[in-house]
Design a protein around this motif. Sequence first.
Motif, PDB file in Angstrom:
ATOM      1  N   SER A 149       0.626  -1.255   0.075  1.00 27.53           N
ATOM      2  CA  SER A 149       0.084   0.087   0.059  1.00 27.53           C
ATOM      3  C   SER A 149       0.904   1.234   0.055  1.00 27.53           C
ATOM      4  O   SER A 149       0.411   2.235  -0.360  1.00 27.53           O
ATOM      5  CB  SER A 149      -0.837  -0.024   1.284  1.00 27.53           C
ATOM      6  N   PHE A 181       1.215   2.898  -3.343  1.00 25.29           N
ATOM      7  CA  PHE A 181       0.181   3.494  -3.820  1.00 25.29           C
ATOM      8  C   PHE A 181      -0.327   4.704  -3.019  1.00 25.29           C
ATOM      9  O   PHE A 181      -1.599   5.364  -3.240  1.00 25.29           O
ATOM     10  CB  PHE A 181      -1.029   2.631  -4.079  1.00 25.29           C
ATOM     11  N   LYS A 203      -6.265  -1.555  -6.350  1.00 26.21           N
ATOM     12  CA  LYS A 203      -5.377  -0.650  -6.026  1.00 26.21           C
ATOM     13  C   LYS A 203      -4.628  -0.227  -7.137  1.00 26.21           C
ATOM     14  O   LYS A 203      -4.246   1.011  -7.500  1.00 26.21           O
ATOM     15  CB  LYS A 203      -4.358  -0.838  -4.904  1.00 26.21           C
TER      16      LYS A 203
END
Length: 201
Positions: free
Chosen positions: A70, A73, A134
């Motif tokens: 994560s 992103f 994502k």
Amino acid sequence: MSKAEKTKQHIIEKTATLFNTKGYISTSLSDITQATGLTKGSIYGNFENKDEVAIEVYKYNAGLLGKTLSRSFSDEYPKALDKLHAFVDFYRKNWKFVFSNGGCPIMNAATEADDSFPALKNQVKKSFELWMSKISTAILEGQKKGEIDKRVNAEQYASLFIMLIEGGILLSKTMGDQSFLNHALDKITHMIDHELNILPS
């Protein structure tokens, strides 16, 4: 955390690598007691059965991977193309860690739980959906900002990236040669720079 919560977390953390390397189905209750130093009664006092332990361990393993991915992103990378490159770089820099812990927990669980462990298969499906979301979201944001070609199908590229990475990990781990993963990552980088980028380099 309560004493019970700490015990559950202890069991999950101590068996995380065990389940990912030996398998979610093959890992026995005896394996769990040996890894944790707890009795069978203590294990069953915190989990309904071994399958529940396996599900919670998978969530933990997938969560660790997801948390790290994560970052690629996050707002740390304002441009969509930079986010995608950071995503690829994660695997270039961390492949040793991934391999030493048994490989990708999502892929391992997916191949093992196909039809024999429906509850685990459902968790894996959610992981892949989140991962694809994502990547596709980053591509869509890039299209809105004029960074990425608007003709690109975000979902198709997201799934293709995942297939290439998982296939590369599988071959590299099986053959003991990281070049297979590197080839997959090189292909994704080429697609980012020459198929997604509105101004190919």
